[in-house]
Design a protein around this motif. Structure first.
Motif, PDB file in Angstrom:
ATOM      1  N   PRO A 187       5.949  -0.796 -12.191  1.00  0.00           N
ATOM      2  CA  PRO A 187       4.634  -0.278 -12.576  1.00  0.00           C
ATOM      3  C   PRO A 187       4.616   1.230 -12.803  1.00  0.00           C
ATOM      4  O   PRO A 187       3.855   1.718 -13.644  1.00  0.00           O
ATOM      5  CB  PRO A 187       3.743  -0.653 -11.390  1.00  0.00           C
ATOM      6  CG  PRO A 187       4.636  -1.102 -10.310  1.00  0.00           C
ATOM      7  CD  PRO A 187       5.911  -1.548 -10.932  1.00  0.00           C
ATOM      8  N   GLY A 242       3.255   3.165 -16.021  1.00  0.00           N
ATOM      9  CA  GLY A 242       2.328   4.300 -16.005  1.00  0.00           C
ATOM     10  C   GLY A 242       2.867   5.481 -16.782  1.00  0.00           C
ATOM     11  O   GLY A 242       2.147   6.117 -17.556  1.00  0.00           O
ATOM     12  N   VAL A 253      -0.061   7.339 -10.888  1.00  0.00           N
ATOM     13  CA  VAL A 253       0.528   6.020 -10.649  1.00  0.00           C
ATOM     14  C   VAL A 253       1.054   5.977  -9.220  1.00  0.00           C
ATOM     15  O   VAL A 253       1.738   6.905  -8.802  1.00  0.00           O
ATOM     16  CB  VAL A 253       1.688   5.751 -11.618  1.00  0.00           C
ATOM     17  CG1 VAL A 253       2.026   4.281 -11.644  1.00  0.00           C
ATOM     18  CG2 VAL A 253       1.357   6.258 -12.994  1.00  0.00           C
ATOM     19  N   PRO A 254       0.731   4.939  -8.456  1.00  0.00           N
ATOM     20  CA  PRO A 254       1.153   4.887  -7.060  1.00  0.00           C
ATOM     21  C   PRO A 254       2.671   4.951  -6.950  1.00  0.00           C
ATOM     22  O   PRO A 254       3.380   4.326  -7.738  1.00  0.00           O
ATOM     23  CB  PRO A 254       0.656   3.524  -6.584  1.00  0.00           C
ATOM     24  CG  PRO A 254      -0.343   3.067  -7.575  1.00  0.00           C
ATOM     25  CD  PRO A 254      -0.012   3.738  -8.869  1.00  0.00           C
ATOM     26  N   ALA A 255       3.164   5.703  -5.999  1.00  0.00           N
ATOM     27  CA  ALA A 255       4.598   5.785  -5.771  1.00  0.00           C
ATOM     28  C   ALA A 255       5.115   4.436  -5.286  1.00  0.00           C
ATOM     29  O   ALA A 255       4.381   3.670  -4.678  1.00  0.00           O
ATOM     30  CB  ALA A 255       4.897   6.866  -4.738  1.00  0.00           C
ATOM     31  N   PRO A 256       6.364   4.141  -5.575  1.00  0.00           N
ATOM     32  CA  PRO A 256       6.940   2.872  -5.098  1.00  0.00           C
ATOM     33  C   PRO A 256       7.110   2.927  -3.579  1.00  0.00           C
ATOM     34  O   PRO A 256       7.401   3.989  -3.041  1.00  0.00           O
ATOM     35  CB  PRO A 256       8.300   2.843  -5.802  1.00  0.00           C
ATOM     36  CG  PRO A 256       8.628   4.261  -6.101  1.00  0.00           C
ATOM     37  CD  PRO A 256       7.330   4.964  -6.302  1.00  0.00           C
ATOM     38  N   GLU A 257       6.944   1.806  -2.905  1.00  0.00           N
ATOM     39  CA  GLU A 257       7.169   1.807  -1.453  1.00  0.00           C
ATOM     40  C   GLU A 257       8.636   1.493  -1.194  1.00  0.00           C
ATOM     41  O   GLU A 257       9.341   0.958  -2.048  1.00  0.00           O
ATOM     42  CB  GLU A 257       6.257   0.813  -0.739  1.00  0.00           C
ATOM     43  CG  GLU A 257       6.489  -0.646  -1.121  1.00  0.00           C
ATOM     44  CD  GLU A 257       5.757  -0.988  -2.411  1.00  0.00           C
ATOM     45  OE1 GLU A 257       6.401  -1.583  -3.291  1.00  0.00           O
ATOM     46  OE2 GLU A 257       4.560  -0.630  -2.548  1.00  0.00           O
TER      47      GLU A 257
END
Lengths: 255, 255
Positions: free
Chosen positions: B129, B133, B250-254
């Motif tokens: 994702p 983004g 965009v949310p950072a990957p976990e």
DNA sequence: CGCCTGTTTGAGAAGACTCAAAACGGGTGG
DNA sequence: CCACCCGTTTTGAGTCTTCTCAAACAGGCG
């Protein structure tokens, strides 16, 4: 002039959901994600600014009702209108890559929009890849639309540019209006029209007059009727691209 | 004229990876996903078509080396060049929403590109994702770039349009070239240049001549040197937007 | 009713276009 | 190595479209 008003909660169907469902059937999750994002609504009245060029901006808007346009202002004081946005359009995406807005977004008519922060959009990208794909496809479609305008301004005469603008607007209105209409209200001044197609307001007046005399269009106040749409299409080579937007390249969600 | 050649396997660093890493640090997974997608490479020599308007098209291309442009052809036979693509650009996105290409993509110089199918892009959207983004942000940046061009064609005179085109090209070249250069090879004919800025080749010739006489530029065959970049920027109000593209929404990957 | 904004019309000027011919330049073949 | 050829660029002359400036006109609103 600046700033919207009246936060309220929506009851009507989200315009973006309806738009996307024309292109692909949404899952409940996807619909919920959008409905949630579009919860908060703002009203702006005609002429108000939603966003101003070179000002900090963290928001996107989804048009629920009415029109907006986005425009760029030049050092010389003149202005270029880049695009119009209607119900179901995501506005402000052009500012997503920078913290300062790249253009000014103005309400053309009274509008209702819902507000969406950039991180909210980010969360949708993460949780709903198919929506991300659909939004990417819509962005691509908008790129093509501005390319059409660029082509018309770069390579066509005044009459063709105006005809193309009118054809484009009516085609887009038909998407949400449903049913074939041949007339519509155009809440733009001739100055606005000129700023959209790269002509002066004087020349817009003359050229629209010519078109009316030639029987291509008919005007009644702000109302415009396309009397010879077929002819105008032949004249300009207009292609209506609003019908289909393919999103089937995005993997379907698993259950 | 049509069709690329010589499938081969890449050894060099992927241009899209390098480009994206200017904007955000990629995880190994993200880099791998792109590296895998960019595996296959094709060569086209100057003048060849990668994609043709109104023809079926399922492919996207990532430019690894060289230039391409995409253009629209009119019924009248004239042409409008919409944008240029350089190393690290994703080409053909404007055709992603339809099965027929909306414009023709031509190799300006000899180019190396890697090919990517639409479903492959879809898989990236689903699995990565943050890349989605970033690609969305890049698409937004391209939208802004074409908006800049539209503004220049709609509202500026010949000299400003040309100055802006040159400034834009050199700014974009500096992104991948690194270091400040004030001259570059422009592998375009004056016909091409005119098609990009909405002028005839004759008027391009005259205007470039004027600019040279005024000391703004200097020409040597295909090589162009901007002798008075500062002045040209003042003249046109050019803004270099290529430096930064924000993707932090965009949310950072976990982990 | 009057005002303000937007539209229409006129006249002249400027910018860009068309058509045409000459000059240039890089590449090919003799 | 030179001559030729083709595509490109330059230059010229005349035309057309669009712009500018200015004034008159129309229509909606307080």
């Amino acid at each position: 002039m600046r700033g919207g008003s009246e936060v309220m909660t929506r009851m009507r169907q989200s315009a973006l959901v309806s738009r996307l469902e024309q292109y692909l059937p949404l899952t409940t999750d996807e619909r919920d994600a959008l409905d949630w994002a579009e919860r908060r609504e703002l009203r702006f009245s005609a002429g108000q600014l939603l966003m101003e060029q070179d000002r900090p901006n963290e928001m996107l808007y989804i048009v629920q009702q009415g029109w907006t346009h986005s425009a760029r202002r030049l050092v010389t004081g003149s202005r270029q209108i880049l695009s119009f946005h209607y119900a179901g359009d995501l506005v402000g995406t052009s500012s997503i890559a920078w913290s300062l807005a790249t253009n000014t977004v103005t309400a053309v008519s009274d509008v209702i929009v819902s507000e969406l922060s950039k991180p909210q959009l980010g969360r949708i990208f993460k949780a709903q890849p198919r929506l991300a794909g659909a939004l990417y496809a819509i962005a691509a479609a908008e790129y093509v639309a501005i390319g059409d305008r660029l082509t018309s301004i770069g390579r066509m005469g005044a009459e063709e540019r105006l005809a193309l603008l009118l054809l484009d607007i009516i085609a887009r209105l038909r998407v949400t209006a449903g049913g074939v209409v041949d007339s519509f209200d155009l809440p733009l001044t001739q100055q606005d029209i000129g700023d959209a197609v790269g002509l002066t307001k004087v020349h817009v007046s003359r050229t629209l007059g010519d078109m009316e005399r030639r029987g291509l269009i008919e005007r009644n106040g702000r109302r415009i009727r396309l009397k010879a749409e077929r002819e105008m299409i032949a004249l300009t080579g207009f292609i209506d691209r609003y019908g289909v937007i393919e999103t089937n390249w995005v993997p379907a969600p698993e259950f």
